[in-house]
Design a protein around this motif. Structure first.
Motif: not given
Lengths: 653, 285
Positions: A634-653
């Motif tokens: 049995a255990g207690e598990v932490s859940i982490y959020d991660s950073e999300i990056y803008q897709p390179v293509k979309a950023a360039a447009e």
């Protein structure tokens, strides 16, 4: 290169052998290390030996169109048997030498083999054990007579007695052998390659001489292979790759093939031989690299520092130098110094000094590992192939090597992507059929010759093929974005700290992951950083471990964002599992493949938590100890959020 | 002790045969006596290691010597290869009686042995260790050997070839150049067997060849022992504690306990002998 042109009209292996025996009679065709010395056999000798063997087999009653099983390690005599069988129109069926008797029985029975060539007592014993289940098996020939003195079965023949009989037969029937060879044509069946069969029974892939020889010739021309190549044949003979590299290409180009002394001496023999042409699956390249790194840890401090310094130099400019790109003068100077001090000696130890061309294929290779070898100046390339294609589908062209692609279609190969993302191909190497399995043939091969690979992939902007996953595993996120779990899992697993990863997302809003830490790697990190922990669970739930893993996940997201097709499937949330995924609990297969469905069931509360906004979740799972007892973790598990990056293509447009 | 009747009957036993697969074997017959031990007694001061032991080893057989700890098994082997000299009794080898023989003389007459605790040159490679086994066969002296030229080169090459056949036979090609000290125990035992084989012995004495090995290593070793016996026709006398091994591979077994001979016969006869059972289960003496 001209050699492959000269032999173009020769459409079978025995004809090629006769050609080489005439054109280069004294050049080495085969080598084998035996009694500590490399023994060499010339093309002329091989041609005579194969003729005697073929006549021997004919005298024993092997007929055109019948099958002969070949079982054993890479041995010259087994390769000769293959050619001898083809000379009289019989079809060799190589079997994996480590398969157990039951697996062997299936293939022997399915291929209806009447003859079998076994390497040694071990293989003969297996054959004798299954003889009553394979009623068609009539005759067994063995190469090594060690321990065979007391075998008095009338259907057993030694290799030597067979060739002696063959020589006698040949002098009584002059012209028989030549006539038999002349009867052969390119459309004849060359070989049955049984696929290992991870799903269901093995399937016998029927390849013709044209399939094998044209494909081998095309690839040899593309790479400019010459008769001066040296190759070590150490992968199983039953595998189509060995058949192409060690047999077909050697016969097409006329280079020599060497067999190691034993399975355990491969690395040593590799070093002695110094091949110019080399193939290894990613696993072997990984093992070699790990060995080097472990041994460097034991070296003295100055050596270690020098090694590290020049490895950094190689990392900076080695790949560019190999690709012929411009590199600053100082870097070039340093690299040359490194070649003298580090890279040269290292390649010498690994047996890679003379390698002109090295291939890897089979599964994804870690980009770091791939670049390591390339930065040392080893021309390592990836290819994509399958048994059904006589190996080559795509090859990375020189100068266009990228760690994440498998290259461009090989000569004469057409590749298309089906609507569901599946890679399909058509080529001269496309197999004829699965032996006695029309249904499977129909399911794999279309009327007009396109073959479905079952792999999902796409062509990137450079027109290189990228394989992302098995087609059946590829899904879509709720918004329709392409989602390839195994691709992301592999990316995660390339980090030494991550042992196993399971990515979810099919039909969900975003992708999320379970991660298993590598206790060895993180354990040694903990030791160095004075992080105290008592158990795997405690280490896994340590906040600093969470930070490390988060860095890795963010790195993966950054990589994914570079990729226009996959940017949408970045990992938004992840958690670190409190127990290792284990085959005993049914979470992994015995070969350590993730069983997605079972994991999803067992850890349902955790998956729910991943797709909620909670940052902790508790879980009970039943586990099985090695002795079969059950327990609960049995255990207690932490859940982490991660950073999300803008897709390179979309950023360039 | 009913060894007389046993000796008169031709010995029969079978090599390992598993069901239909496996070699076709007939009964094994041994007639010629290679070595005969007659009423041998050995004592160290007041301790009687062996008292009045008699048995024989026939040419071509696998002969096991078993017994509980301190039974005198190793002492017996040491007497046979001339390391110990028994105070009483005779040992007849190839029809010649001998009393005072030194180990190297025994070696010259074709007796080789391995040791209970490994006695290899730890810093030397497997190849060199096995080469030392050829020493008695070499004609040239140290000086000429060091010169390594002309006829000596040829001689060394011949010996090397013999050694390579042994390496091939024992499947230790991959450790040919590895210093023996770095090898795991099971492999060291195999190298030691290789060195003994390099002497091309007629009689091979193995002192606990399988001690401390795991099941797989034991199986390998059994196979090598049987193959040596079968292929080279070498007579083998071995001491072993693993009863499974002994019963499987030996043609005849002699049982010692407290320096006395308890029984002598085929594995089956020995297994059902009440004295042997008592000795192994522990009965007060």
């Amino acid at each position: 290169m001209s050699e492959t042109q000269d032999t173009k009209h020769l459409d079978t292996f025995p004809k090629l052998l006769q050609h080489h025996a005439k054109v280069r009679p004294t050049k080495p065709a085969m080598r084998e290390k035996n009694f500590g010395i490399w023994q060499t056999w010339s093309w002329a000798y091989c041609a005579e030996e194969v003729a005697a063997l073929a006549c021997g087999l004919a005298a024993k009653g092997l007929k055109r169109g019948e099958r002969i099983a070949i079982i054993g390690d890479n041995r010259p005599r087994l390769y000769w048997t293959m050619c001898a069988a083809q000379a009289i129109g019989a079809i060799p069926v190589p079997l994996y030498q480590d398969s157990v008797a039951d697996e062997m029985a299936f293939v022997l029975d399915h291929a209806e083999t009447r003859f079998a060539m076994a390497e040694d007592q071990e293989q003969v014993d297996k054959l004798l054990e299954i003889m009553d289940r394979c009623p068609r098996l009539e005759r067994i020939i063995y190469d090594d007579d060690r321990g065979m003195r007391h075998y008095k079965q009338p259907f057993l023949d030694s290799y030597d007695s067979l060739t002696a009989e063959g020589r006698a037969f040949r002098s009584e029937n002059p012209g028989f052998y030549e006539a038999e060879v002349a009867k052969g044509k390119g459309s004849d069946v060359a070989i049955f390659c049984y696929t290992s069969g991870t799903t269901g029974e093995p399937k016998g892939v029927v390849l013709s001489c044209d399939n094998v020889l044209i494909t081998a010739r095309n690839a040899a021309e593309l790479e400019g292979l010459s008769e001066e190549e040296d190759l070590l044949a150490y992968l199983p003979m039953a595998w189509v790759g060995d058949h192409i590299f060690s047999y077909a290409q050697a016969y097409v180009v006329g280079f020599g093939v060497s067999c190691p002394e034993s399975g355990a001496t491969v690395m040593h023999d590799l070093r002695e031989l110094g091949p110019t042409y080399f193939f290894a699956p990613p696993r072997i390249f990984e093992n070699i690299l790990t060995n080097v790194m472990v041994r460097m840890e034991d070296a003295s401090a100055p050596k270690r520092r020098m090694f590290k310094y020049f490895l950094d130099v190689a990392k900076r400019c080695g790949v560019d130098i190999l690709d012929g790109k411009p590199v600053s003068f100082s870097d070039r100077l340093l690299y040359n110094l490194g070649e003298v001090l580090v890279y040269g000696p290292l390649k010498n130890v690994l047996g890679l000094t003379r390698v002109q061309l090295a291939y890897t294929a089979g599964e994804a290779i870690g980009p770091d590992i791939f670049d390591f070898y390339r930065s040392l100046g080893v021309n390592l390339k990836q290819l994509y192939g399958s048994t059904e294609a006589s190996v080559f589908i795509t090859i990375q062209p020189n100068g266009e090597i990228f760690a994440n692609t498998v290259g461009k279609p090989a000569p004469d190969v057409e590749v298309r992507i089906a609507d569901n993302g599946e890679v399909q191909f058509r080529s001269p190497g496309v197999f004829r059929e699965y032996y006695k399995n029309d249904e499977a043939t129909r399911n794999t091969k279309t009327e007009d010759g396109w073959v479905m690979t079952g792999d999902a992939g796409f062509f990137d902007d450079r027109a290189h093929l990228r394989i992302i996953d098995r087609a059946k595993d590829v899904g879509k996120l709720a918004d329709g974005t392409l989602f390839a779990p195994k691709f992301i899992e592999n990316k995660l697993k390339f980090f030494p700290n991550i042992r196993e990863a399971v990515v979810f997302g099919d039909g969900r809003d975003y992708a999320a992951a379970f991660i298993n830490i590598d206790q060895q790697a993180l354990g040694s990190w903990a030791e160095r950083n004075n992080v105290a922990y008592a158990s795997y669970q405690e280490l896994a739930s340590h906040p600093r471990v969470g930070e490390i893993i988060k860095e890795h996940v963010v790195q993966v997201n950054r990589d994914l964002s570079q990729d226009s097709h996959l940017a949408g499937s970045q990992l938004k949330r992840f958690l670190i599992l409190h127990k290792e995924l284990d085959p005993d609990d049914g979470e992994l297969t015995r070969t350590r493949k993730v069983r997605r469905r079972i994991i999803a069931e067992r850890y349902e509360p955790l998956i729910d938590a991943l797709y909620s906004d909670r940052d902790r979740a508790s879980i009970h799972v039943e586990i099985t100890y090695e002795d079969g007892r059950k327990g609960v973790i049995a255990g207690e598990v932490s859940i982490y959020d991660s950073e999300i990056y803008q897709p390179v293509k979309a950023a360039a447009e | 002790m009913n060894d007389v009747s046993v000796d008169q009957a031709p010995m029969t036993s079978e090599l390992s045969t598993d069901q239909s697969g496996g070699p076709v074997t007939g009964p094994r017959l041994f007639n010629e006596v290679l070595l005969e031990v007659n009423n041998v007694s050995l004592s160290f001061g007041g301790v009687k290691a062996l008292s009045d032991i008699s048995f024989d080893i026939k040419k071509g057989e696998v002969r096991a010597i078993i017994g509980p700890n301190g039974a005198g098994k190793s002492s017996m082997l040491n007497c046979i290869n001339g390391f110990y000299h028994p105070q009483e009794g005779t040992i007849t080898y190839k029809g010649k009686e001998r009393r005072q023989m030194r180990p190297h003389e025994a070696a010259k007459t074709g007796i080789a042995r391995t040791f209970q605790n490994i006695a290899l040159f730890r810093g030397m490679s497997t190849l060199d260790n096995i080469m030392t086994g050829r020493l008695l066969k070499m004609k040239s002296n140290l000086f000429w050997q060091a010169l390594y030229w002309g006829p000596n080169l040829k001689e060394e090459n011949e010996h090397r070839e013999k050694v390579e056949h042994i390496i091939d036979f024992l499947e230790i090609q991959d450790i040919r150049k590895t210093p023996v000290g770095r090898l795991p125990y099971g492999l060291q035992k195999r190298v030691e067997l290789g060195r003994a084989l390099a002497m091309e012995p007629e009689l091979l004495l193995l002192d606990e060849p399988m001690a401390g090995m795991n099941v797989e290593e034991k199986e390998d070793m059994c196979r090598f022992v049987l193959d040596v016996n079968d292929q080279f026709g070498t007579t083998i006398a071995l001491i072993e504690h693993d009863m499974g091994v002994v019963m499987d591979i030996s043609d005849r077994v002699v049982v010692l306990d407290y320096g006395r001979k308890l029984a002598d016969g085929t594995p089956d006869e020995v297994r059902s002998n009440q004295d042997v059972i008592d000795a192994y289960l522990g009965v007060s003496h």
